[in-house]
Design a protein around this motif. Structure first.
Motif, mmCIF file in Angstrom:
data_model
loop_
_atom_site.group_PDB
_atom_site.id
_atom_site.type_symbol
_atom_site.label_atom_id
_atom_site.label_comp_id
_atom_site.label_asym_id
_atom_site.label_seq_id
_atom_site.Cartn_x
_atom_site.Cartn_y
_atom_site.Cartn_z
ATOM 1 N N GLN A 191 -0.802 6.613 -44.682
ATOM 2 C CA GLN A 191 0.049 6.213 -43.569
ATOM 3 C C GLN A 191 1.523 6.395 -43.939
ATOM 4 O O GLN A 191 2.326 6.899 -43.136
ATOM 5 C CB GLN A 191 -0.229 4.750 -43.213
ATOM 6 C CG GLN A 191 0.617 4.211 -42.060
ATOM 7 C CD GLN A 191 0.462 2.714 -41.906
ATOM 8 O OE1 GLN A 191 0.210 2.014 -42.893
ATOM 9 N NE2 GLN A 191 0.606 2.216 -40.693
ATOM 10 N N HIS A 192 1.868 6.026 -45.161
ATOM 11 C CA HIS A 192 3.253 6.126 -45.624
ATOM 12 C C HIS A 192 3.746 7.565 -45.602
ATOM 13 O O HIS A 192 4.918 7.829 -45.294
ATOM 14 C CB HIS A 192 3.369 5.550 -47.033
ATOM 15 C CG HIS A 192 4.728 5.702 -47.641
ATOM 16 N ND1 HIS A 192 5.827 4.972 -47.226
ATOM 17 C CD2 HIS A 192 5.165 6.521 -48.641
ATOM 18 C CE1 HIS A 192 6.881 5.330 -47.938
ATOM 19 N NE2 HIS A 192 6.513 6.266 -48.801
ATOM 20 N N HIS A 193 2.853 8.510 -45.917
ATOM 21 C CA HIS A 193 3.256 9.914 -45.982
ATOM 22 C C HIS A 193 3.045 10.673 -44.678
ATOM 23 O O HIS A 193 3.167 11.902 -44.651
ATOM 24 C CB HIS A 193 2.511 10.621 -47.111
ATOM 25 C CG HIS A 193 2.978 10.220 -48.475
ATOM 26 N ND1 HIS A 193 4.269 10.425 -48.916
ATOM 27 C CD2 HIS A 193 2.331 9.607 -49.496
ATOM 28 C CE1 HIS A 193 4.398 9.971 -50.148
ATOM 29 N NE2 HIS A 193 3.236 9.468 -50.527
ATOM 30 N N GLY A 194 2.720 9.961 -43.601
ATOM 31 C CA GLY A 194 2.739 10.605 -42.293
ATOM 32 C C GLY A 194 1.420 10.785 -41.586
ATOM 33 O O GLY A 194 1.369 11.478 -40.557
ATOM 34 N N ALA A 195 0.324 10.197 -42.055
ATOM 35 C CA ALA A 195 -0.953 10.327 -41.358
ATOM 36 C C ALA A 195 -0.911 9.567 -40.042
ATOM 37 O O ALA A 195 -0.393 8.444 -39.960
ATOM 38 C CB ALA A 195 -2.093 9.808 -42.225
ATOM 39 N N ASP A 196 -1.457 10.166 -38.997
ATOM 40 C CA ASP A 196 -1.558 9.507 -37.697
ATOM 41 C C ASP A 196 -2.866 8.742 -37.563
ATOM 42 O O ASP A 196 -2.927 7.736 -36.856
ATOM 43 C CB ASP A 196 -1.454 10.551 -36.581
ATOM 44 C CG ASP A 196 -0.117 11.260 -36.583
ATOM 45 O OD1 ASP A 196 0.866 10.653 -36.130
ATOM 46 O OD2 ASP A 196 -0.058 12.409 -37.067
ATOM 47 N N ILE A 197 -3.914 9.233 -38.212
ATOM 48 C CA ILE A 197 -5.211 8.558 -38.225
ATOM 49 C C ILE A 197 -5.772 8.671 -39.641
ATOM 50 O O ILE A 197 -5.698 9.735 -40.262
ATOM 51 C CB ILE A 197 -6.203 9.200 -37.232
ATOM 52 C CG1 ILE A 197 -5.775 8.923 -35.790
ATOM 53 C CG2 ILE A 197 -7.621 8.690 -37.474
ATOM 54 C CD1 ILE A 197 -6.690 9.575 -34.754
ATOM 55 N N VAL A 198 -6.341 7.579 -40.152
ATOM 56 C CA VAL A 198 -7.011 7.577 -41.453
ATOM 57 C C VAL A 198 -8.410 6.997 -41.256
ATOM 58 O O VAL A 198 -8.575 5.982 -40.573
ATOM 59 C CB VAL A 198 -6.231 6.770 -42.505
ATOM 60 C CG1 VAL A 198 -6.896 6.889 -43.870
ATOM 61 C CG2 VAL A 198 -4.784 7.251 -42.586
ATOM 62 N N ILE A 199 -9.400 7.628 -41.859
ATOM 63 C CA ILE A 199 -10.803 7.257 -41.660
ATOM 64 C C ILE A 199 -11.391 6.726 -42.961
ATOM 65 O O ILE A 199 -11.263 7.348 -44.016
ATOM 66 C CB ILE A 199 -11.607 8.480 -41.177
ATOM 67 C CG1 ILE A 199 -11.141 8.891 -39.781
ATOM 68 C CG2 ILE A 199 -13.112 8.190 -41.190
ATOM 69 C CD1 ILE A 199 -11.683 10.221 -39.327
ATOM 70 N N TYR A 200 -12.049 5.571 -42.862
ATOM 71 C CA TYR A 200 -12.743 4.967 -43.999
ATOM 72 C C TYR A 200 -14.171 4.610 -43.604
ATOM 73 O O TYR A 200 -14.463 4.343 -42.439
ATOM 74 C CB TYR A 200 -12.040 3.680 -44.455
ATOM 75 C CG TYR A 200 -10.732 3.909 -45.160
ATOM 76 C CD1 TYR A 200 -10.676 4.129 -46.533
ATOM 77 C CD2 TYR A 200 -9.526 3.904 -44.445
ATOM 78 C CE1 TYR A 200 -9.467 4.342 -47.180
ATOM 79 C CE2 TYR A 200 -8.317 4.114 -45.089
ATOM 80 C CZ TYR A 200 -8.291 4.333 -46.456
ATOM 81 O OH TYR A 200 -7.099 4.550 -47.097
ATOM 82 N N SER A 201 -15.039 4.595 -44.595
ATOM 83 C CA SER A 201 -16.365 4.014 -44.399
ATOM 84 C C SER A 201 -16.266 2.518 -44.647
ATOM 85 O O SER A 201 -15.629 2.083 -45.605
ATOM 86 C CB SER A 201 -17.378 4.634 -45.363
ATOM 87 O OG SER A 201 -18.595 3.909 -45.309
ATOM 88 N N CYS A 202 -16.906 1.741 -43.774
ATOM 89 C CA CYS A 202 -16.959 0.284 -43.991
ATOM 90 C C CYS A 202 -18.291 -0.122 -44.594
ATOM 91 O O CYS A 202 -18.450 -1.248 -45.046
ATOM 92 C CB CYS A 202 -16.737 -0.434 -42.661
ATOM 93 S SG CYS A 202 -16.395 -2.201 -42.818
ATOM 94 N N GLY A 203 -19.246 0.802 -44.616
ATOM 95 C CA GLY A 203 -20.574 0.491 -45.124
ATOM 96 C C GLY A 203 -20.768 0.897 -46.567
ATOM 97 O O GLY A 203 -21.906 0.967 -47.048
ATOM 98 N N LYS A 204 -19.678 1.172 -47.279
ATOM 99 C CA LYS A 204 -19.786 1.528 -48.686
ATOM 100 C C LYS A 204 -19.079 0.461 -49.526
ATOM 101 O O LYS A 204 -19.598 -0.621 -49.730
ATOM 102 C CB LYS A 204 -19.213 2.937 -48.916
ATOM 103 C CG LYS A 204 -20.078 4.050 -48.330
ATOM 104 C CD LYS A 204 -19.555 5.404 -48.708
ATOM 105 C CE LYS A 204 -20.542 6.525 -48.346
ATOM 106 N NZ LYS A 204 -20.726 6.682 -46.897
ATOM 107 N N PHE A 205 -17.861 0.756 -50.014
ATOM 108 C CA PHE A 205 -17.192 -0.152 -50.941
ATOM 109 C C PHE A 205 -16.928 -1.532 -50.332
ATOM 110 O O PHE A 205 -16.948 -2.539 -51.038
ATOM 111 C CB PHE A 205 -15.873 0.453 -51.419
ATOM 112 C CG PHE A 205 -16.045 1.671 -52.275
ATOM 113 C CD1 PHE A 205 -16.786 1.627 -53.442
ATOM 114 C CD2 PHE A 205 -15.492 2.883 -51.906
ATOM 115 C CE1 PHE A 205 -16.960 2.741 -54.231
ATOM 116 C CE2 PHE A 205 -15.660 4.015 -52.679
ATOM 117 C CZ PHE A 205 -16.394 3.945 -53.852
#
Length: 494
Positions: A191-205
C-alpha cells in the motif's frame, strides 16, 4: 478421530507439508470457529454485514476498505471485474465480453502464475511485459484495465514495484498485488508503494475460514468488487461467501494483530522443527538443515539422505507415511528424489514426536529397496507417428506422438491442440510410460501416459495436471484427474 469424518471413511492427516487447498488449508482458530457458529445460527442483511466488515478490516489493516472473498483466486477475479466493469450494469452483465473498452491486464513476464486464469474468466487479455519501458509503452497504446504484480516474485526480473506502480498512477491504471501466501503486515509496504488493491489468503497463516480471502484497498474498487459478487446477480454470483465466513475472517484478522501472531507463529515453528530435528538425528542415514527463503517466510526443515541406488525415493517415503494411522503427510513442494521439507506451521506439539518417529521407522524398516522408475528400459520399436485418442470427460480429442530413434535413444514429441512439446518415453514390454511438460500461459501442463501394447496399437490411462515450474510435484501434476487413451500408428508413406 472426528466421528463424522470417520463415518464417511475419511481419515485426517498430520500435515507437515503446507497450507495448500489440497490439504484443507489451515486449522481455524477456536475464536474463529466460535464466531462462525454464531453467525451460522442467525439471519442478517448481507449489505449491512458487508459494510461493517469493510469498516472493521479498514481499521485493522490501514487500507481504505476490505472485502471477504471465497478464497484469494476469487479475489483476483473480483479485482479484475472491479477494474474493467466497475458497477456499470451493461458491462457487469455482459462479462466476459468487454465491449472493446479496457480489456487487458498488464503482467510482468516473470510474474505469470497459475491463478492468472482468473483474469481471462473476467474477459481480460493478459499482456506480458519484460521491462519498465515495455510497460510504459503498453500503458500508452493498449486498453489496460489493471496491472497485476505477484508479490512473491518481487526480486524476479528488472521491474521494481514502486516504479511499476508509479507508471500505473500516471496512467490512471489500478495496480493489484497478489500476496495470498504471505504474512499480512501493518503498515503495509505494498500500500505504501502505491498498490490500489492487495490480496491475501485468510485461510492460511491467519487461521481463518478455509475458503476465505481478503481484498483490501481503495474504497471505490472494493465497493465495485462487492457489486460484482454475491448476493448480487453479477459475474461473481457463483463465488458466494456466507455470513459465517465473513465474520470468521474478521475475527481471524483481529486475532492476527491482537496477539502479534506473526512472531508467535515463527517462534512456534522453530520450536517444533527443533524437536523433530533432535529425534531425526537418531537415524544416521538422515541429514537435516533449516531452510528459510526470506525473513517473511515460514521456516522449514530439509531432511535429506544420500542419493544412492539402494536408497529410497522421497515419493516412496511420502506414500508410506500416509499409510496406517496416524497418517503423516509430507508435501511435494521442494521435494527431490532424496530430500523433502517439513513445514511445522500446521502441526500441534504432540504431532512432532509422531512425525519424527514414523520417518525414522521407515528408514529402519528396509521396505524401500525398490526405487520406482529405476528399472524402466528404453524401447526402440516405438518409432513412428501415433494418432492418440484421449477420452476426456467432455469428449474425445486427438493428440499425436512423434517418436524417432536417435543415437541417444529416442527423440519424442507430444503434440496437442495448442502445443508441441518434448516427451520422455520409457518402458518395458508390458509397461510403457510417456511424460511431457508443456509450457502454457504462466504455468506448465503435465501429462503422464501409462499403458501397454494391444492388438490395435497402444492403450492406457493418462494422468494430467498443471503447476508452476517450481511446484511440479505429484499432487499438482495430477490435479486434473485421469482419462483413457488409445494410440494407433499412422502410416505416412502415402
Amino acid at each position: 478421530m472426528p466421528s463424522h469424518l470417520a463415518r464417511l471413511g475419511v481419515f485426517p492427516i498430520i500435515n507437515c507439508g503446507s497450507m495448500r487447498s489440497f490439504y484443507g488449508n489451515t486449522v481455524a482458530l477456536p475464536e474463529v470457529v466460535e464466531a462462525m457458529a454464531e453467525a451460522a445460527q442467525t439471519h442478517v442483511i448481507m449489505e449491512e454485514l458487508k459494510e461493517a466488515v469493510s469498516l472493521r478490516l479498514a481499521e485493522l489493516t490501514g487500507f481504505e476498505a476490505g472485502l471477504v472473498t471465497c478464497g484469494s483466486a476469487a479475489a483476483l477475479f473480483l479485482a479484475a471485474v472491479a477494474c474493467t466493469a466497475g458497477n456499470d450494469p451493461e458491462k457487469m452483465l455482459g462479462l466476459p465480453k468487454t465491449f472493446g473498452t479496457k480489456n487487458a491486464v498488464l503482467v510482468p513476464a516473470a510474474h505469470r502464475f497459475i491463478y492468472d486464469h482468473a483474469f481471462r474468466l473476467a474477459g481480460l487479455r493478459i499482456v506480458e511485459v519484460h521491462s519498465l519501458a515495455d510497460a510504459a509503452g503498453v500503458l500508452k497504446t493498449d486498453s489496460v484495465a489493471m496491472i497485476c504484480y505477484l508479490g512473491m516474485r518481487e526480486k524476479a526480473g528488472a521491474m521494481p514495484f514502486n516504479e511499476l506502480a508509479r507508471l500505473g498512477r500516471a496512467n490512471g491504471t489500478p495496480v493489484v498485488v497478489d500476496v495470498a501466501s504471505e504474512f499480512l503486515h501493518r503498515p503495509n509496504k505494498w500500500q505504501h508503494h502505491g498498490a490500489d488493491i492487495v490480496i491475501y489468503s485468510c485461510g492460511k497463516f491467519m487461521r481463518g475460514p478455509q475458503a476465505s480471502g481478503l481484498l483490501l484497498g481503495r474504497q471505490d474498487l472494493i465497493e465495485a468488487a462487492w457489486r460484482n459478487s454475491a448476493p448480487q446477480q453479477a459475474a461473481g454470483r457463483c463465488m458466494k461467501v456466507g455470513k459465517d465466513q465473513m465474520l470468521g475472517a474478521v475475527i481471524a484478522v483481529e486475532q492476527w494483530f491482537a496477539e502479534d501472531r506473526f512472531n508467535l507463529e515463527l517462534d512456534r515453528c522453530f520450536d517444533y522443527l527443533g524437536t523433530i530435528e533432535k529425534e531425526l538425528k537418531e537415524e544416521p542415514l538422515l541429514k537435516t538443515a533449516f531452510h528459510q527463503t526470506t525473513e517473511w517466510s515460514v521456516p522449514r526443515l530439509r531432511v535429506s539422505w544420500d542419493d544412492m541406488p539402494a536408497s529410497p525415493h522421497a515419493n516412496l517415503l511420502r506414500a508410506s507415511l500416509l499409510k496406517g494411522y496416524p497418517r503423516v503427510l509430507i508435501c511435494d513442494f521442494g521435494m527431490t528424489s532424496s530430500s523433502f521439507l517439513i513445514d511445522a506451521f500446521s502441526l500441534r506439539r504432540d504431532d512432532c514426536h509422531i512425525v519424527a518417529k514414523k520417518i525414522v521407522e521407515f528408514f529402519r524398516s528396509g521396505a524401500h529397496n525398490d526405487r520406482p522408475g529405476d528399472q524402466l528400459l528404453m524401447l526402440n520399436d516405438l518409432a513412428g507417428t501415433w494418432a492418440v485418442a484421449i477420452d476426456f470427460s467432455a469428449g474425445r480429442e486427438m493428440h499425436k506422438f512423434i517418436i524417432e530413434n536417435s543415437a541417444n535413444g529416442l527423440d519424442a514429441v507430444h503434440s496437442g491442440l495448442l502445443f508441441d512439446a518434448p516427451m520422455v518415453v520409457k518402458g518395458m514390454l508390458d509397461r510403457l510410460e510417456f511424460t511431457s511438460k508443456v509450457p502454457f500461459e504462466g504455468v506448465h501442463l503435465y501429462y503422464r501416459f501409462t499403458g501397454r501394447p494391444v492388438s490395435h496399437g497402444l492403450e492406457g490411462d493418462v494422468v494430467m495436471g498443471a503447476a508452476s515450474a517450481t511446484n511440479s510435484g505429484p499432487v499438482a501434476a495430477a490435479q486434473f484427474g485421469t482419462a483413457h487413451w488409445r494410440a494407433k500408428r499412422v502410416d505416412l508413406s502415402g
